[in-house]
Design an enzyme around this catalytic site. Structure first.
Site, PDB file in Angstrom:
ATOM      1  N   ILE A   1     -14.163  44.624 -31.880  1.00 26.20           N
ATOM      2  CA  ILE A   1     -14.243  45.880 -32.631  1.00 26.20           C
ATOM      3  C   ILE A   1     -14.505  45.598 -34.110  1.00 26.20           C
ATOM      4  O   ILE A   1     -15.271  46.314 -34.772  1.00 26.20           O
ATOM      5  CB  ILE A   1     -12.942  46.705 -32.458  1.00 26.20           C
ATOM      6  CG1 ILE A   1     -12.605  46.879 -30.967  1.00 26.20           C
ATOM      7  CG2 ILE A   1     -13.047  48.053 -33.169  1.00 26.20           C
ATOM      8  CD1 ILE A   1     -13.662  47.547 -30.142  1.00 26.20           C
TER       9      ILE A   1
ATOM     10  N   ASN B   1      -1.454  41.234 -39.217  1.00 20.88           N
ATOM     11  CA  ASN B   1      -2.441  40.711 -38.276  1.00 20.88           C
ATOM     12  C   ASN B   1      -3.193  39.529 -38.892  1.00 20.88           C
ATOM     13  O   ASN B   1      -4.168  39.718 -39.620  1.00 20.88           O
ATOM     14  CB  ASN B   1      -3.411  41.840 -37.893  1.00 20.88           C
ATOM     15  CG  ASN B   1      -4.383  41.403 -36.806  1.00 20.88           C
ATOM     16  OD1 ASN B   1      -4.402  40.239 -36.408  1.00 20.88           O
ATOM     17  ND2 ASN B   1      -5.193  42.334 -36.329  1.00 20.88           N
TER      18      ASN B   1
ATOM     19  N   CYS C   1      -6.796  38.408 -35.705  1.00 21.90           N
ATOM     20  CA  CYS C   1      -7.980  39.081 -35.160  1.00 21.90           C
ATOM     21  C   CYS C   1      -9.119  38.075 -35.083  1.00 21.90           C
ATOM     22  O   CYS C   1      -9.511  37.511 -36.107  1.00 21.90           O
ATOM     23  CB  CYS C   1      -8.375  40.270 -36.039  1.00 21.90           C
ATOM     24  SG  CYS C   1      -9.935  41.015 -35.493  1.00 21.90           S
TER      25      CYS C   1
HETATM   26  C1  SIN Z   1     -10.557  44.215 -33.555  1.00 17.39           C
HETATM   27  O1  SIN Z   1     -10.493  45.234 -34.252  1.00 17.39           O
HETATM   28  O2  SIN Z   1     -11.569  43.501 -33.545  1.00 17.39           O
HETATM   29  C2  SIN Z   1      -9.393  43.804 -32.702  1.00 17.39           C
HETATM   30  C3  SIN Z   1      -8.180  43.610 -33.486  1.00 17.39           C
HETATM   31  C4  SIN Z   1      -7.502  42.315 -33.228  1.00 17.39           C
HETATM   32  O3  SIN Z   1      -7.863  41.576 -32.315  1.00 17.39           O
HETATM   33  O4  SIN Z   1      -6.563  41.982 -33.952  1.00 17.39           O
END
Ligand code: SIN
Length: 303
Positions: A71, A128, A131
């Site tokens: 994403i 996070n 990602c």
């Molecule tokens: C994404 O937005 O690509 C996924 C988020 C993630 O894996 O932390």
């Protein structure tokens, strides 16, 4: 009567079941389907300082026992989250929510966490550093213990809320990363984020995902996630949120026995949007079946 309450970093939750970031929007979308106040809580979509459009499409590739996503942390930016998404959520959810925070630099993480510090309905900050789908930041921060420690220290200095670092499974030794979080003053860790994967379209002979690779999640990764939670439980002395391939009440209990205080349900929400509600409804019977009267007592029981 069974007791499903758990305490995650000083906040009591009615049950340990949370929906994972990126699979539950800002919550109010799911409130159209059922009363989301049944949840222990949920972690909302990863939020960055500036709005992000995300990666080029295709961003999803289906697999036998899960899916790959790339994403790219699409989100409206922290201002819109604070001024629009959280007030909308507040109309339908009356519990503390977990804020998932992303960044392109160490400073970004601190700024976003600092801006969220004043939001009453945010209970925990989930950082996070895992990602796999962004070039600047994300997993790059989560695979080097020194950088993880620096991000943790920066976020801790920016907020009084409990800070939980979300770890990547794409490392040789996840316990080294978890220890770095602990040195940095983290209140907890959540693990695991997605595993780097790819698929190739046989017709075109090219990767299905526009970004070539993405994060693999779903039921296939449950044993790997469980193993990592088990290892991290032995390495650090702080609460763990277990994530990875969970879709049943039995797996919630298994993850807690490995060392989790709470769990997050991710990809399964995309298969069955009612899965968190179903798991919570199933938990009392499954607890009774295995002679468990209080969920808070089973964390780490397998050690
Ligand atoms: C994404 O937005 O690509 C996924 C988020 C993630 O894996 O932390």
């Amino acid at each position: 009567m069974v007791d499903m309450k758990v305490n995650l970093c000083g906040i009591t939750m009615e049950n340990p079941v949370m929906a994972a970031s990126g699979t539950f929007g800002y919550g109010y979308e799911f409130a159209e389907l059922y009363d989301i106040n049944i949840l222990g809580s949920f972690s909302f979509k990863g939020t960055t300082l500036e709005p992000r459009f995300g990666n080029p499409t295709p961003r999803i590739a289906e697999c036998e026992a899960g899916l790959i996503n790339s994403i790219g942390l699409q989100n409206p930016g922290v201002d819109a989250v604070i001024n629009k998404e959280l007030p909308t959520l507040g109309k339908v959810f009356n519990k503390p929510v977990m804020a998932n925070v992303g960044g392109s630099s160490v400073e970004d993480y601190g700024k976003v966490a600092g801006m969220m510090d004043g939001c009453e309905n945010i209970g925990w900050i989930e950082v996070n550093v895992s990602c796999p789908n962004v070039h600047d930041g994300g997993m790059a921060f989560g695979t080097d213990p020194a950088v993880v420690q620096e991000v943790t220290e920066t976020v801790k200095a920016s907020t009084g809320k409990p800070v939980i670092i979300k770890l990547s499974p794409n490392v040789t030794d996840i316990t080294a990363i978890a220890r770095a979080c602990e040195r940095g003053g983290a209140d907890g860790v959540s693990l695991v984020n997605t595993m780097l994967g790819m698929r190739i379209d046989l017709k075109t002979g090219k990767p299905i995902i526009a970004n070539k690779m993405g994060g693999f999640s779903g039921s296939a990764i449950f044993p790997v996630a469980l193993r990592m939670v088990y290892q991290v439980y032995e390495a650090v002395d702080m609460p763990i949120v277990g994530i990875g391939g969970i879709s049943t009440a039995e797996q919630v209990i298994e993850m807690m026995m490995a060392g989790a205080t709470a769990v997050q349900i991710g990809a399964a929400n995309l298969v069955n949007p009612y899965v968190c509600r179903d798991i919570i409804n199933d938990l009392p019977d499954v607890m009774a079946k295995y002679g468990i009267s209080s969920l808070s007592e089973i964390t780490g029981g397998a050690h």
